[in-house]
Design an enzyme around this catalytic site. Structure first.
Site, PDB file in Angstrom:
ATOM      1  N   ARG A   8       0.825  -1.202   0.000  1.00 26.99           N
ATOM      2  CA  ARG A   8       0.000   0.000   0.000  1.00 26.99           C
ATOM      3  C   ARG A   8       0.858   1.249   0.000  1.00 26.99           C
ATOM      4  O   ARG A   8       1.958   1.272   0.532  1.00 26.99           O
ATOM      5  CB  ARG A   8      -0.896   0.025   1.255  1.00 26.99           C
ATOM      6  CG  ARG A   8      -2.062  -0.928   1.232  1.00 26.99           C
ATOM      7  CD  ARG A   8      -3.070  -0.598   0.151  1.00 26.99           C
ATOM      8  NE  ARG A   8      -3.381   0.821   0.055  1.00 26.99           N
ATOM      9  CZ  ARG A   8      -4.346   1.423   0.724  1.00 26.99           C
ATOM     10  NH1 ARG A   8      -5.128   0.763   1.531  1.00 26.99           N
ATOM     11  NH2 ARG A   8      -4.553   2.718   0.561  1.00 26.99           N
ATOM     12  N   ARG A  64       2.970   4.213 -16.568  1.00 29.53           N
ATOM     13  CA  ARG A  64       3.333   4.022 -17.976  1.00 29.53           C
ATOM     14  C   ARG A  64       4.558   4.864 -18.320  1.00 29.53           C
ATOM     15  O   ARG A  64       5.455   4.417 -19.025  1.00 29.53           O
ATOM     16  CB  ARG A  64       2.161   4.382 -18.888  1.00 29.53           C
ATOM     17  CG  ARG A  64       0.930   3.515 -18.706  1.00 29.53           C
ATOM     18  CD  ARG A  64       1.135   2.128 -19.249  1.00 29.53           C
ATOM     19  NE  ARG A  64      -0.102   1.356 -19.153  1.00 29.53           N
ATOM     20  CZ  ARG A  64      -0.187   0.162 -18.585  1.00 29.53           C
ATOM     21  NH1 ARG A  64       0.877  -0.414 -18.065  1.00 29.53           N
ATOM     22  NH2 ARG A  64      -1.337  -0.471 -18.538  1.00 29.53           N
ATOM     23  N   CYS A  75      -7.622   2.331 -12.534  1.00 34.75           N
ATOM     24  CA  CYS A  75      -7.882   3.548 -11.762  1.00 34.75           C
ATOM     25  C   CYS A  75      -9.347   3.588 -11.353  1.00 34.75           C
ATOM     26  O   CYS A  75     -10.229   3.176 -12.112  1.00 34.75           O
ATOM     27  CB  CYS A  75      -7.567   4.792 -12.588  1.00 34.75           C
ATOM     28  SG  CYS A  75      -5.833   4.963 -13.012  1.00 34.75           S
ATOM     29  N   GLU A  78     -12.186   6.732  -4.784  1.00 38.12           N
ATOM     30  CA  GLU A  78     -12.510   6.303  -3.424  1.00 38.12           C
ATOM     31  C   GLU A  78     -13.949   6.714  -3.107  1.00 38.12           C
ATOM     32  O   GLU A  78     -14.523   7.573  -3.766  1.00 38.12           O
ATOM     33  CB  GLU A  78     -11.581   7.006  -2.414  1.00 38.12           C
ATOM     34  CG  GLU A  78     -10.163   6.542  -2.456  1.00 38.12           C
ATOM     35  CD  GLU A  78      -9.943   5.209  -1.766  1.00 38.12           C
ATOM     36  OE1 GLU A  78     -10.720   4.837  -0.867  1.00 38.12           O
ATOM     37  OE2 GLU A  78      -8.978   4.536  -2.148  1.00 38.12           O
ATOM     38  N   ARG A  90      -4.102   6.958  -3.918  1.00 41.08           N
ATOM     39  CA  ARG A  90      -3.734   5.720  -3.230  1.00 41.08           C
ATOM     40  C   ARG A  90      -3.303   4.665  -4.251  1.00 41.08           C
ATOM     41  O   ARG A  90      -3.762   4.669  -5.391  1.00 41.08           O
ATOM     42  CB  ARG A  90      -4.909   5.186  -2.419  1.00 41.08           C
ATOM     43  CG  ARG A  90      -5.266   6.038  -1.217  1.00 41.08           C
ATOM     44  CD  ARG A  90      -6.495   5.485  -0.507  1.00 41.08           C
ATOM     45  NE  ARG A  90      -6.776   6.162   0.736  1.00 41.08           N
ATOM     46  CZ  ARG A  90      -7.535   7.247   0.853  1.00 41.08           C
ATOM     47  NH1 ARG A  90      -8.080   7.792  -0.216  1.00 41.08           N
ATOM     48  NH2 ARG A  90      -7.754   7.788   2.033  1.00 41.08           N
ATOM     49  N   TYR A 108       3.668   6.021   2.809  1.00 38.81           N
ATOM     50  CA  TYR A 108       2.711   7.124   2.836  1.00 38.81           C
ATOM     51  C   TYR A 108       3.495   8.429   2.856  1.00 38.81           C
ATOM     52  O   TYR A 108       4.312   8.651   3.744  1.00 38.81           O
ATOM     53  CB  TYR A 108       1.782   7.007   4.044  1.00 38.81           C
ATOM     54  CG  TYR A 108       0.681   5.999   3.804  1.00 38.81           C
ATOM     55  CD1 TYR A 108      -0.652   6.395   3.790  1.00 38.81           C
ATOM     56  CD2 TYR A 108       0.968   4.666   3.551  1.00 38.81           C
ATOM     57  CE1 TYR A 108      -1.659   5.480   3.530  1.00 38.81           C
ATOM     58  CE2 TYR A 108      -0.031   3.747   3.294  1.00 38.81           C
ATOM     59  CZ  TYR A 108      -1.346   4.162   3.286  1.00 38.81           C
ATOM     60  OH  TYR A 108      -2.338   3.265   3.028  1.00 38.81           O
ATOM     61  N   ARG A 116      -1.903   7.013   7.774  1.00 36.36           N
ATOM     62  CA  ARG A 116      -1.228   5.854   8.376  1.00 36.36           C
ATOM     63  C   ARG A 116       0.124   6.299   8.923  1.00 36.36           C
ATOM     64  O   ARG A 116       1.156   6.062   8.295  1.00 36.36           O
ATOM     65  CB  ARG A 116      -1.042   4.735   7.342  1.00 36.36           C
ATOM     66  CG  ARG A 116      -2.305   4.107   6.795  1.00 36.36           C
ATOM     67  CD  ARG A 116      -3.160   3.404   7.846  1.00 36.36           C
ATOM     68  NE  ARG A 116      -2.518   2.322   8.533  1.00 36.36           N
ATOM     69  CZ  ARG A 116      -2.709   1.029   8.277  1.00 36.36           C
ATOM     70  NH1 ARG A 116      -3.539   0.666   7.318  1.00 36.36           N
ATOM     71  NH2 ARG A 116      -2.094   0.117   8.991  1.00 36.36           N
TER      72      ARG A 116
END
Length: 123
Positions: A8, A64, A75, A78, A90, A108, A116
Site C-alpha cells: 500500500r 506508464r 484507476c 474512493e 492511493r 505514505y 497511516r
C-alpha cells in the site's frame, strides 16, 4: 517467487492538476520500488484510486511513463466519505516476492502520512 503480496501507498496533491498528480504518483511509485527492492517484472498489477476531487488525469499514466507498459493497471475513485482527507492518490501494488508480509514496506508520503502514521515514509 513465493507469494503475491499487496503493498500500500498514498500521497496527496494540493490541487486537481494533471502535472501535480503525475509528479506525486511517480514520486510514490519510485519510493515503493526503492523501499521494497521491486523489479518491474515483479509487479503483477496495480490499482490506483483518487479521492473524488481529483479528475485531471489517470494516476496510471505515471506508471506508464516509468516504463511499466506490460503491467495491468486500474484507476478508480474512493468513496466520498464526509470529512475524509481530500487530494489523495492511493496505490495497491500486487508484487510477486519472497518477502514475508512483515518485511513489506508500505509508503505514505506528503499529507497522506496522517492516514497511516506508522507507514509514514522519509526516504
Amino acid at each position: 517467487m513465493g507469494w503475491c503480496r499487496g503493498i500500500r501507498g498514498a500521497t496527496t496533491v494540493e490541487r486537481n492538476d494533471a502535472t501535480d498528480m503525475l509528479e506525486a504518483t511517480r514520486e510514490l511509485l519510485t519510493a515503493l520500488v526503492e523501499a521494497n527492492g521491486i523489479q518491474p517484472d515483479d509487479v503483477a498489477s496495480i490499482i490506483f484510486t483518487t479521492t473524488p476531487d481529483l479528475t485531471a488525469t489517470f494516476p496510471a499514466v505515471a506508471a506508464r511513463e516509468l516504463g511499466w507498459v506490460h503491467v495491468p493497471l486500474l484507476c478508480a475513485h474512493e468513496m466520498d466519505v464526509p470529512g475524509a482527507l481530500r487530494g489523495v492518490i492511493r496505490v495497491l501494488m500486487h508484487v510477486n516476492t519472497d518477502k514475508s508480509a512483515r518485511e513489506i514496506k508500505h509508503v505514505y508520503l506528503r499529507g497522506a502520512r496522517e492516514l497511516r502514521p506508522e507507514w509514514a515514509f522519509d526516504g
